[in-house]
Write a protein that holds these residues in place. Structure first.
Motif, short mmCIF file in Angstrom:
data_model
loop_
_atom_site.label_atom_id
_atom_site.label_comp_id
_atom_site.label_asym_id
_atom_site.label_seq_id
_atom_site.Cartn_x
_atom_site.Cartn_y
_atom_site.Cartn_z
N ASN A 1 7.96 67.38 -13.56
CA ASN A 1 7.86 67.12 -15.00
C ASN A 1 6.91 68.11 -15.66
N GLU A 2 7.28 68.60 -16.81
CA GLU A 2 6.45 69.57 -17.53
C GLU A 2 5.20 68.91 -18.09
N ARG A 3 4.12 69.69 -18.11
CA ARG A 3 2.82 69.26 -18.64
C ARG A 3 2.31 67.98 -17.98
N GLU A 4 2.57 67.84 -16.71
CA GLU A 4 2.10 66.68 -15.96
C GLU A 4 1.17 67.16 -14.85
N ARG A 5 0.07 66.45 -14.65
CA ARG A 5 -0.87 66.78 -13.58
C ARG A 5 -0.90 65.66 -12.56
N ILE A 6 -1.06 66.03 -11.31
CA ILE A 6 -1.23 65.05 -10.25
C ILE A 6 -2.71 64.74 -10.14
N PHE A 7 -3.07 63.47 -10.35
CA PHE A 7 -4.46 63.04 -10.34
C PHE A 7 -4.93 62.55 -8.98
N CYS A 8 -4.02 61.97 -8.20
CA CYS A 8 -4.42 61.38 -6.93
C CYS A 8 -3.39 61.75 -5.86
N LEU A 9 -3.90 62.06 -4.67
CA LEU A 9 -3.05 62.45 -3.56
C LEU A 9 -3.72 61.97 -2.28
N PHE A 10 -3.02 61.14 -1.50
CA PHE A 10 -3.58 60.77 -0.21
C PHE A 10 -2.50 60.33 0.76
N GLU A 11 -2.86 60.36 2.03
CA GLU A 11 -1.94 59.95 3.10
C GLU A 11 -2.19 58.48 3.39
N TRP A 12 -1.11 57.70 3.49
CA TRP A 12 -1.22 56.26 3.65
C TRP A 12 -0.43 55.83 4.87
N ALA A 13 -1.09 55.17 5.81
CA ALA A 13 -0.42 54.61 6.98
C ALA A 13 -0.15 53.13 6.71
N TYR A 14 1.12 52.75 6.68
CA TYR A 14 1.53 51.38 6.41
C TYR A 14 2.08 50.77 7.69
N THR A 15 1.53 49.59 8.08
CA THR A 15 1.95 48.92 9.31
C THR A 15 2.63 47.60 8.98
N LYS A 16 3.80 47.37 9.62
CA LYS A 16 4.53 46.12 9.45
C LYS A 16 5.27 45.83 10.75
N ASN A 17 5.12 44.59 11.25
CA ASN A 17 5.78 44.17 12.49
C ASN A 17 5.48 45.12 13.65
N GLY A 18 4.24 45.60 13.70
CA GLY A 18 3.83 46.46 14.81
C GLY A 18 4.27 47.91 14.71
N LYS A 19 4.96 48.27 13.64
CA LYS A 19 5.41 49.66 13.45
C LYS A 19 4.65 50.28 12.29
N THR A 20 4.30 51.56 12.44
CA THR A 20 3.53 52.26 11.41
C THR A 20 4.35 53.38 10.80
N TRP A 21 4.34 53.45 9.45
CA TRP A 21 4.97 54.54 8.72
C TRP A 21 3.87 55.30 7.97
N ASN A 22 4.00 56.61 7.92
CA ASN A 22 3.05 57.44 7.17
C ASN A 22 3.71 57.93 5.89
N PHE A 23 3.05 57.68 4.77
CA PHE A 23 3.54 58.08 3.47
C PHE A 23 2.51 58.97 2.78
N ILE A 24 2.97 59.71 1.79
CA ILE A 24 2.08 60.47 0.90
C ILE A 24 2.15 59.77 -0.45
N ILE A 25 0.99 59.37 -0.97
CA ILE A 25 0.92 58.68 -2.27
C ILE A 25 0.49 59.69 -3.33
N VAL A 26 1.22 59.70 -4.44
CA VAL A 26 0.95 60.62 -5.54
C VAL A 26 0.87 59.82 -6.83
N SER A 27 -0.16 60.06 -7.64
CA SER A 27 -0.21 59.46 -8.98
C SER A 27 -0.43 60.58 -10.00
#
Length: 196
Positions: free
Chosen positions: A112-138
Motif C-alpha cells: 500500500n502506498e504511503r504506509e509504514r510498518i510500525f511493528c514486526l516480530f516472529e511469533w511461535a504459536y502452539t496448539k495441540n502440541g504443534k508449533t507454527w512460526n508466523f511473522i506479525i506485521v502492523s
C-alpha cells in the motif's frame, strides 16, 4: 574498500609492528588467495557494512528459526517485508498468493502506498502440541497481518555467497489480516494466543 562484501575465512595472521598496550596497530591476514591489511583500535567503533535493499527500512529483526534478517521496508513508497541472507545480503523473499501460491509482487495487505510498518516480530504459536512460526506485521493504516512461511515449498536454490553456499527462496503469504481505524503501533504475541 567494499563494506558489503562477505567476511572471508581467515587462514593465518601476522602482526606488522609491535603494538604497545593502549595504541593502535595493524595485522596482515591471509584469506585464501587474498592478503588483507587490517587496522586495530582500542576504542569501540561501528564496523562499516551495508546491505542494499532498494528501499527505506522501518523495522528489522533477526529470525533464529529461518536464519535470515527480516526487514520491514518501503520500496517506491509501498510497504513490504524482505528476507535477507545475513552473510551475503541476497534477497531471499518470494511473496505468493495464499490460495493459488502464484508469485506476486506483494502479499495481501502489503504494497500500500504511503504506509509504514510500525511493528514486526516472529511469533511461535502452539496448539495441540504443534508449533507454527508466523511473522506479525502492523502498519500505520491500521492493518495487522499474520504472515505464514511455506516450509514445504522450496524454489530453486540461488547462489549468492562467494564461498558457493546456496540458500533457497523463502516463500511467504498472508495467513490472516485484520483492520482497525487507527494505526497499530505494537503487538504482543503469546505461544497460546495473540494479544494486540
Amino acid at each position: 574498500l567494499n563494506p558489503g562484501l562477505r567476511q572471508p575465512d581467515i587462514n593465518s595472521l601476522a602482526r606488522l609492528r609491535p603494538m604497545p598496550v593502549g595504541t593502535e596497530g595493524c595485522l596482515l591476514l591471509s584469506a585464501g588467495s587474498q592478503l588483507l591489511l587490517t587496522g586495530l583500535s582500542m576504542q569501540p567503533k561501528t564496523v562499516p557494512r551495508s546491505i542494499l535493499i532498494g528501499g527505506t527500512p522501518t523495522r528489522l529483526l533477526y529470525s533464529h528459526t529461518l536464519e535470515v534478517i527480516i526487514v520491514a521496508t518501503s520500496i517506491n513508497g509501498r510497504s513490504t517485508v524482505l528476507f535477507l541472507d545475513p552473510d551475503t545480503g541476497v534477497n531471499l523473499s518470494q511473496p505468493v498468493d495464499q490460495k493459488t501460491k502464484a508469485p506476486v509482487e506483494f502479499v495481501s495487505g502489503l504494497g500500500n502506498e504511503r504506509e509504514r510498518i510500525f511493528c514486526l516480530f516472529e511469533w511461535a504459536y502452539t496448539k495441540n502440541g504443534k508449533t507454527w512460526n508466523f511473522i506479525i506485521v502492523s502498519t500505520s493504516t491500521g492493518r495487522l497481518l499474520i504472515l505464514s512461511i511455506d516450509q514445504s515449498q522450496v524454489t530453486a536454490s540461488i547462489d549468492g555467497a562467494s564461498n558457493g553456499s546456496q540458500r533457497s527462496k523463502i516463500i511467504y503469504y498472508t495467513r490472516h489480516k485484520f483492520r482497525c481505524a487507527d494505526p497499530v503501533y505494537s503487538v504482543t504475541g503469546f505461544t497460546d494466543g495473540l494479544l494486540w
